[in-house]
Design a protein around this motif. Structure first.
Motif, PDB file in Angstrom:
ATOM      1  N   MET A   1       0.722  -1.211   0.199  1.00 47.38           N
ATOM      2  CA  MET A   1      -0.154   0.208  -0.030  1.00 47.38           C
ATOM      3  C   MET A   1       0.889   1.373   0.724  1.00 47.38           C
ATOM      4  O   MET A   1       2.045   1.307   0.820  1.00 47.38           O
ATOM      5  CB  MET A   1      -0.979   0.315   1.187  1.00 47.38           C
ATOM      6  N   ARG A   2       0.422   2.154  -0.762  1.00 46.33           N
ATOM      7  CA  ARG A   2       1.220   3.142  -0.885  1.00 46.33           C
ATOM      8  C   ARG A   2       1.448   3.927  -0.087  1.00 46.33           C
ATOM      9  O   ARG A   2       0.224   3.969   0.929  1.00 46.33           O
ATOM     10  CB  ARG A   2       1.093   4.309  -2.370  1.00 46.33           C
ATOM     11  N   ALA A   3       1.626   5.336   0.215  1.00 44.93           N
ATOM     12  CA  ALA A   3       1.585   6.025   1.730  1.00 44.93           C
ATOM     13  C   ALA A   3       0.537   6.826   1.394  1.00 44.93           C
ATOM     14  O   ALA A   3      -0.478   6.666   2.721  1.00 44.93           O
ATOM     15  CB  ALA A   3       2.992   7.194   1.864  1.00 44.93           C
ATOM     16  N   ARG A   4      -0.254   7.148   0.415  1.00 45.06           N
ATOM     17  CA  ARG A   4      -1.001   8.349   0.219  1.00 45.06           C
ATOM     18  C   ARG A   4      -2.692   7.158   0.723  1.00 45.06           C
ATOM     19  O   ARG A   4      -3.463   7.869   1.003  1.00 45.06           O
ATOM     20  CB  ARG A   4      -1.539   9.043  -0.914  1.00 45.06           C
ATOM     21  N   ASP A   5      -2.358   5.828   0.068  1.00 46.35           N
ATOM     22  CA  ASP A   5      -3.161   5.025   0.121  1.00 46.35           C
ATOM     23  C   ASP A   5      -2.906   4.952   1.995  1.00 46.35           C
ATOM     24  O   ASP A   5      -4.764   4.711   2.450  1.00 46.35           O
ATOM     25  CB  ASP A   5      -3.318   4.158  -0.780  1.00 46.35           C
ATOM     26  N   ALA A   6      -2.429   4.769   2.127  1.00 48.68           N
ATOM     27  CA  ALA A   6      -2.487   4.309   4.029  1.00 48.68           C
ATOM     28  C   ALA A   6      -3.007   5.302   4.379  1.00 48.68           C
ATOM     29  O   ALA A   6      -3.569   5.204   5.147  1.00 48.68           O
ATOM     30  CB  ALA A   6      -1.391   4.129   4.289  1.00 48.68           C
ATOM     31  N   ILE A   7      -2.440   6.356   3.978  1.00 46.19           N
ATOM     32  CA  ILE A   7      -3.108   8.061   4.345  1.00 46.19           C
ATOM     33  C   ILE A   7      -4.546   8.357   4.370  1.00 46.19           C
ATOM     34  O   ILE A   7      -5.250   8.247   5.435  1.00 46.19           O
ATOM     35  CB  ILE A   7      -2.205   9.221   4.426  1.00 46.19           C
ATOM     36  N   ALA A   8      -5.050   8.072   3.390  1.00 45.00           N
ATOM     37  CA  ALA A   8      -6.259   7.805   2.907  1.00 45.00           C
ATOM     38  C   ALA A   8      -7.058   7.064   3.687  1.00 45.00           C
ATOM     39  O   ALA A   8      -8.549   6.929   4.525  1.00 45.00           O
ATOM     40  CB  ALA A   8      -6.901   7.467   1.883  1.00 45.00           C
ATOM     41  N   ARG A   9      -6.683   6.193   4.109  1.00 45.96           N
ATOM     42  CA  ARG A   9      -7.300   4.730   4.832  1.00 45.96           C
ATOM     43  C   ARG A   9      -7.656   5.190   6.435  1.00 45.96           C
ATOM     44  O   ARG A   9      -8.795   4.960   6.929  1.00 45.96           O
ATOM     45  CB  ARG A   9      -6.793   3.306   4.644  1.00 45.96           C
ATOM     46  N   ALA A  10      -6.364   6.004   6.908  1.00 42.30           N
ATOM     47  CA  ALA A  10      -6.022   6.452   7.955  1.00 42.30           C
ATOM     48  C   ALA A  10      -7.080   7.095   8.063  1.00 42.30           C
ATOM     49  O   ALA A  10      -8.035   7.241   9.485  1.00 42.30           O
ATOM     50  CB  ALA A  10      -4.845   6.824   8.964  1.00 42.30           C
ATOM     51  N   ILE A  11      -7.963   8.778   7.417  1.00 42.29           N
ATOM     52  CA  ILE A  11      -8.670   9.138   7.268  1.00 42.29           C
ATOM     53  C   ILE A  11      -9.705   9.151   7.604  1.00 42.29           C
ATOM     54  O   ILE A  11     -10.804   8.671   8.195  1.00 42.29           O
ATOM     55  CB  ILE A  11      -8.516  10.027   6.089  1.00 42.29           C
ATOM     56  N   TYR A  12      -9.861   7.496   6.708  1.00 46.12           N
ATOM     57  CA  TYR A  12     -11.711   7.270   7.125  1.00 46.12           C
ATOM     58  C   TYR A  12     -11.920   6.413   7.653  1.00 46.12           C
ATOM     59  O   TYR A  12     -12.846   6.701   8.510  1.00 46.12           O
ATOM     60  CB  TYR A  12     -11.450   6.177   6.069  1.00 46.12           C
ATOM     61  N   ILE A  13     -10.823   5.566   8.720  1.00 51.00           N
ATOM     62  CA  ILE A  13     -10.791   5.036   9.333  1.00 51.00           C
ATOM     63  C   ILE A  13     -12.059   5.843  10.951  1.00 51.00           C
ATOM     64  O   ILE A  13     -12.512   6.166  11.512  1.00 51.00           O
ATOM     65  CB  ILE A  13     -10.578   3.312   9.785  1.00 51.00           C
ATOM     66  N   ILE A  14     -10.364   6.950  10.694  1.00 53.45           N
ATOM     67  CA  ILE A  14     -10.867   7.926  12.346  1.00 53.45           C
ATOM     68  C   ILE A  14     -11.985   8.721  12.365  1.00 53.45           C
ATOM     69  O   ILE A  14     -12.891   8.789  12.790  1.00 53.45           O
ATOM     70  CB  ILE A  14      -9.621   8.378  12.522  1.00 53.45           C
ATOM     71  N   THR A  15     -12.167   9.159  10.939  1.00 55.99           N
ATOM     72  CA  THR A  15     -13.757   9.624  10.422  1.00 55.99           C
ATOM     73  C   THR A  15     -14.917   8.862  10.941  1.00 55.99           C
ATOM     74  O   THR A  15     -16.048   9.306  12.300  1.00 55.99           O
ATOM     75  CB  THR A  15     -13.775  10.603   9.508  1.00 55.99           C
ATOM     76  N   GLU A  16     -15.077   7.894  10.552  1.00 55.89           N
ATOM     77  CA  GLU A  16     -15.810   6.561  10.403  1.00 55.89           C
ATOM     78  C   GLU A  16     -16.027   6.426  11.886  1.00 55.89           C
ATOM     79  O   GLU A  16     -17.134   6.811  12.747  1.00 55.89           O
ATOM     80  CB  GLU A  16     -15.743   4.884  10.200  1.00 55.89           C
ATOM     81  N   TYR A  17     -14.937   6.140  12.969  1.00 52.59           N
ATOM     82  CA  TYR A  17     -14.824   5.715  14.255  1.00 52.59           C
ATOM     83  C   TYR A  17     -15.953   7.323  14.824  1.00 52.59           C
ATOM     84  O   TYR A  17     -15.950   6.918  15.960  1.00 52.59           O
ATOM     85  CB  TYR A  17     -13.825   5.900  14.921  1.00 52.59           C
ATOM     86  N   TYR A  18     -15.157   8.403  15.082  1.00 51.08           N
ATOM     87  CA  TYR A  18     -16.040   9.466  15.272  1.00 51.08           C
ATOM     88  C   TYR A  18     -17.360   9.455  15.120  1.00 51.08           C
ATOM     89  O   TYR A  18     -18.229  10.371  15.479  1.00 51.08           O
ATOM     90  CB  TYR A  18     -15.170  10.583  14.698  1.00 51.08           C
ATOM     91  N   GLU A  19     -17.786   9.178  13.832  1.00 52.75           N
ATOM     92  CA  GLU A  19     -19.209   9.087  13.983  1.00 52.75           C
ATOM     93  C   GLU A  19     -20.288   7.959  14.524  1.00 52.75           C
ATOM     94  O   GLU A  19     -21.131   7.608  14.128  1.00 52.75           O
ATOM     95  CB  GLU A  19     -19.679   8.869  12.272  1.00 52.75           C
ATOM     96  N   ASN A  20     -19.347   6.810  15.147  1.00 50.28           N
ATOM     97  CA  ASN A  20     -20.075   5.590  15.390  1.00 50.28           C
ATOM     98  C   ASN A  20     -20.096   4.834  14.918  1.00 50.28           C
ATOM     99  O   ASN A  20     -21.267   3.871  15.203  1.00 50.28           O
ATOM    100  CB  ASN A  20     -21.067   6.157  16.766  1.00 50.28           C
ATOM    101  N   THR A  21     -19.153   4.546  13.418  1.00 47.71           N
ATOM    102  CA  THR A  21     -19.839   3.353  12.402  1.00 47.71           C
ATOM    103  C   THR A  21     -17.996   3.531  13.326  1.00 47.71           C
ATOM    104  O   THR A  21     -16.905   3.077  12.052  1.00 47.71           O
ATOM    105  CB  THR A  21     -19.805   4.071  11.573  1.00 47.71           C
TER     106      THR A  21
END
Length: 81
Positions: A1-21
């Motif tokens: 996984m490229r660095a920018r893909d890992a960053i995008a995935r991490a942002i997605y996971i964090i955003t969903e986490y804070y929305e209780n998903t």
């Protein structure tokens, strides 16, 4: 996984986490996770215990995030944080 893909995935996971998903977070967490939680003395080791702990503490709180930024730090050629 490229660095920018890992960053995008991490942002997605964090955003969903804070929305209780929480499923994206649970899908990504390692089996031997060590969770140091916000509660005093909350130390959870292992994915199964983490999942059961979260299942017992469901709530409806959500958080609004502003402009999230992420930066990749590479202390060596094979490591990205």
């Amino acid at each position: 996984m490229r660095a920018r893909d890992a960053i995008a995935r991490a942002i997605y996971i964090i955003t969903e986490y804070y929305e209780n998903t929480l499923e994206p977070f649970f899908d990504a967490v390692a089996d031997d996770v060590l969770w140091i939680g916000p509660a005093e003395g909350q130390l959870i080791q292992g994915k199964d215990i983490l999942l059961s702990t979260f299942a017992a503490e469901r709530h409806t709180l959500t958080f609004t995030m502003g402009a999230i930024q992420a930066h990749c730090v590479a202390p060596s050629a094979h490591v990205k944080e």
